[in-house]
Design an enzyme around this catalytic site. Structure first.
Site, PDB file in Angstrom:
ATOM      1  N   HIS A   1      10.896  -0.586  -4.900  1.00  6.21           N
ATOM      2  CA  HIS A   1      10.540  -1.971  -4.552  1.00  6.21           C
ATOM      3  C   HIS A   1      11.597  -2.895  -5.162  1.00  6.21           C
ATOM      4  CE1 HIS A   1       6.415  -1.245  -2.943  1.00  6.21           C
ATOM      5  NE2 HIS A   1       6.507  -0.166  -3.712  1.00  6.21           N
TER       6      HIS A   1
ATOM      7  N   LYS B   1      10.756  -6.612  -5.910  1.00  4.17           N
ATOM      8  CA  LYS B   1       9.899  -6.940  -7.054  1.00  4.17           C
ATOM      9  C   LYS B   1      10.604  -6.732  -8.393  1.00  4.17           C
ATOM     10  CE  LYS B   1       5.393  -5.674  -4.995  1.00  4.17           C
ATOM     11  NZ  LYS B   1       5.790  -5.197  -3.662  1.00  4.17           N
TER      12      LYS B   1
ATOM     13  N   HIS C   1       1.776   3.225   2.141  1.00  5.29           N
ATOM     14  CA  HIS C   1       1.166   3.352   0.817  1.00  5.29           C
ATOM     15  C   HIS C   1      -0.298   3.725   1.057  1.00  5.29           C
ATOM     16  CE1 HIS C   1       4.677   1.166  -0.504  1.00  5.29           C
ATOM     17  NE2 HIS C   1       4.236   0.997  -1.731  1.00  5.29           N
TER      18      HIS C   1
ATOM     19  N   GLU D   1      -3.912   4.474  -3.480  1.00  7.06           N
ATOM     20  CA  GLU D   1      -3.395   4.273  -4.842  1.00  7.06           C
ATOM     21  C   GLU D   1      -4.538   3.803  -5.731  1.00  7.06           C
ATOM     22  OE1 GLU D   1       0.446   2.285  -7.116  1.00  7.06           O
ATOM     23  OE2 GLU D   1      -0.035   1.658  -5.080  1.00  7.06           O
TER      24      GLU D   1
ATOM     25  N   ASP E   1       9.600   4.231  -7.597  1.00  9.51           N
ATOM     26  CA  ASP E   1       8.621   3.182  -7.329  1.00  9.51           C
ATOM     27  C   ASP E   1       9.083   1.868  -7.979  1.00  9.51           C
ATOM     28  OD1 ASP E   1       6.406   2.165  -6.068  1.00  9.51           O
ATOM     29  OD2 ASP E   1       4.948   3.015  -7.433  1.00  9.51           O
TER      30      ASP E   1
END
Length: 457
Positions: free
Chosen positions: A84, A87, A234, A237, A334
């Site tokens: 990501h 982010k 995704h 999770e 991740d």
């Protein structure tokens, strides 16, 4: 960072007595045991691998430089298939208040609304890529938060960054939004699928157990098929054993006869379900041909977190059981220094080391190195990456460690990265370079971005 070679490689060389995992070599050199470490000589010429031969089997053709690696491990540059980058590194600016999944969602949402301009996203992406490059990664897929209006900011930034980095790291992107966004029949799926297709990206979403899940999965399969796109979800999770969207994704792929590649990440709740339910789901996943990527560091950080209570499970999915069924499995970085995972540096050697410890990918180590090399490369449609073969670019990682025990015990030990036959500078960017970015001061941010770009030009 220390280097393996005291003299840098500059294009033509023979690397003798290198230990290479057999599973990453051509069959003619690998031998019959895929878990073996094979002693080979590697010749490099004009930026490509000229030959890979059993060590000492013939005199080297290339005579400019010869390096005795003293049986040190050699790996190809690695593949990080679930990240990501949009982010990355926002934790100092917007920390997770309690370390939970909901805390991460809230913190990221607030930071995105307040700060994710094109300049901010690009500066943090550049910093992350400089880290990944120094550590030895050559292919990355990133997910991009794509709810309006962010998709109009992040996708153009990604396309620019991809073009700038094309000679160093190959980049792919998948859109990311909660699949419940499709409850509103307002043309969003058509718009984002067109946006993704225009950028040569991948269609993706976060799946939940919502009433219209199957309908939305069918719609995404159709949208992807119509545009020739792959899918990247995704899923599950959570530690809630009632979360079974992986099962639904596999059923949708079969029901729709989807012909593209489908990757599903996380799948944590599977480990909390009853054996009969697990078997039914894994049978469907194998039949559908899904690829699974586990994110062990992030999920161990987030899952089963309750204040004042020691976690009871590891938060990861069932990689051993999947692999035994022939399902393609990988591990990846991740999140990096953001509210979903406060640590990390996009170093796949660290990821593989931690995955080995968390998921017990050892005794024997076997061919698990495929989880950060050949398997993710295949799942991303780039099977020429993550392996060593004659005629391929000489993109290599050289270690002083001579075997898995030494590498996994000391993953931060000496390492030399070779790209297209040349040793690279492994100096990592200083976190101080992000100070202006995280303070969100526009003029300082523009100056920091210009410095970051110039630093990797």
């Amino acid at each position: 960072m220390r280097e393996v070679l005291s003299v840098p490689i500059r294009g033509t060389a023979c690397l003798s007595r290198a230990r290479v995992p057999a599973v990453l070599l051509p069959q003619a050199v690998a031998g019959s045991d895929p878990s073996a470490l094979v002693l080979v000589d590697i010749e490099i010429e004009a930026g490509t691998i000229l030959s890979i031969t059993p060590s000492g089997s013939r005199p080297p053709v290339c005579g400019d430089y010869s390096y005795d690696l003293d049986e040190g491990l050699v790996l190809p540059t690695l593949v990080d298939m679930h990240t990501h980058l949009d982010k990355g590194h926002i934790s100092p600016r917007r920390p997770n208040p309690d370390g939970t999944f909901m805390g991460a969602l809230t913190a990221v949402g607030a930071d995105r609304t307040a700060n994710w301009t094109a300049e901010d996203v690009r500066a943090r992406m550049e910093f992350s890529l400089r880290c990944a490059f120094a550590h030895g990664t050559s292919l990355i897929r990133t997910h991009l938060d794509s709810l309006p209006p962010q998709e109009s900011i992040s996708w153009p930034v990604f396309e620019d960054v991809r073009a700038d980095w094309r000679e160093r790291i190959e980049l792919q992107a998948a859109c990311l939004f909660g699949i419940d966004r499709l409850d509103a029949d307002d043309g969003f799926l058509t718009a984002i699928a067109d946006r993704v297709a225009a950028a040569r990206g991948v269609l993706g979403a976060v799946t939940y157990m919502i009433p219209r899940l199957d309908e939305h999965l069918d719609a995404m399969m159709v949208a992807a098929s119509d545009r020739g796109l792959d899918l990247d979800f995704h899923a599950d999770e959570t530690g809630d054993c009632n979360a079974r969207t992986l099962h639904h994704i596999a059923e949708a792929a079969i029901r729709n006869g989807f012909e593209g590649r489908i990757v599903v990440g996380h799948c944590c709740s599977l480990a909390r379900q009853q054996p009969e339910e697990i078997d039914r789901t894994l049978d469907l996943v194998a039949r559908a041909g899904l690829g699974i990527v586990s994110l062990p560091m992030c999920n161990m950080y987030l899952q089963d977190r309750q204040a004042g209570r020691t976690p009871r499970w590891r938060g990861v999915t069932l990689l051993h059981e999947m692999k035994a069924r022939g399902i393609a499995v990988a591990v990846s970085s991740d999140n990096t220094r953001d509210p979903f995972y406060a640590y990390g540096d996009l170093d796949l050697v660290e990821v593989y080391t931690q995955a080995t410890r968390i998921l017990q990918l050892d005794h024997p180590v076997g061919d698990w190195i495929r989880t950060v090399s050949t398997t993710p490369a295949e799942l991303l449609g780039r099977p020429e990456q993550g392996c060593l073969r004659e005629g391929a670019p000489a993109n290599l990682m050289l270690f002083r460690a001579r075997n898995w025990s030494e590498l996994l015990a000391r993953p931060s030990g000496p390492r030399t990265i070779i790209r297209s036959g040349r040793s690279i500078d492994r100096t990592l960017p200083d976190y101080r370079e992000l100070d202006a970015v995280l303070a969100a001061r526009p003029k300082a941010l523009a100056k920091a971005l210009a410095k970051a770009v110039a630093g990797v030009a």
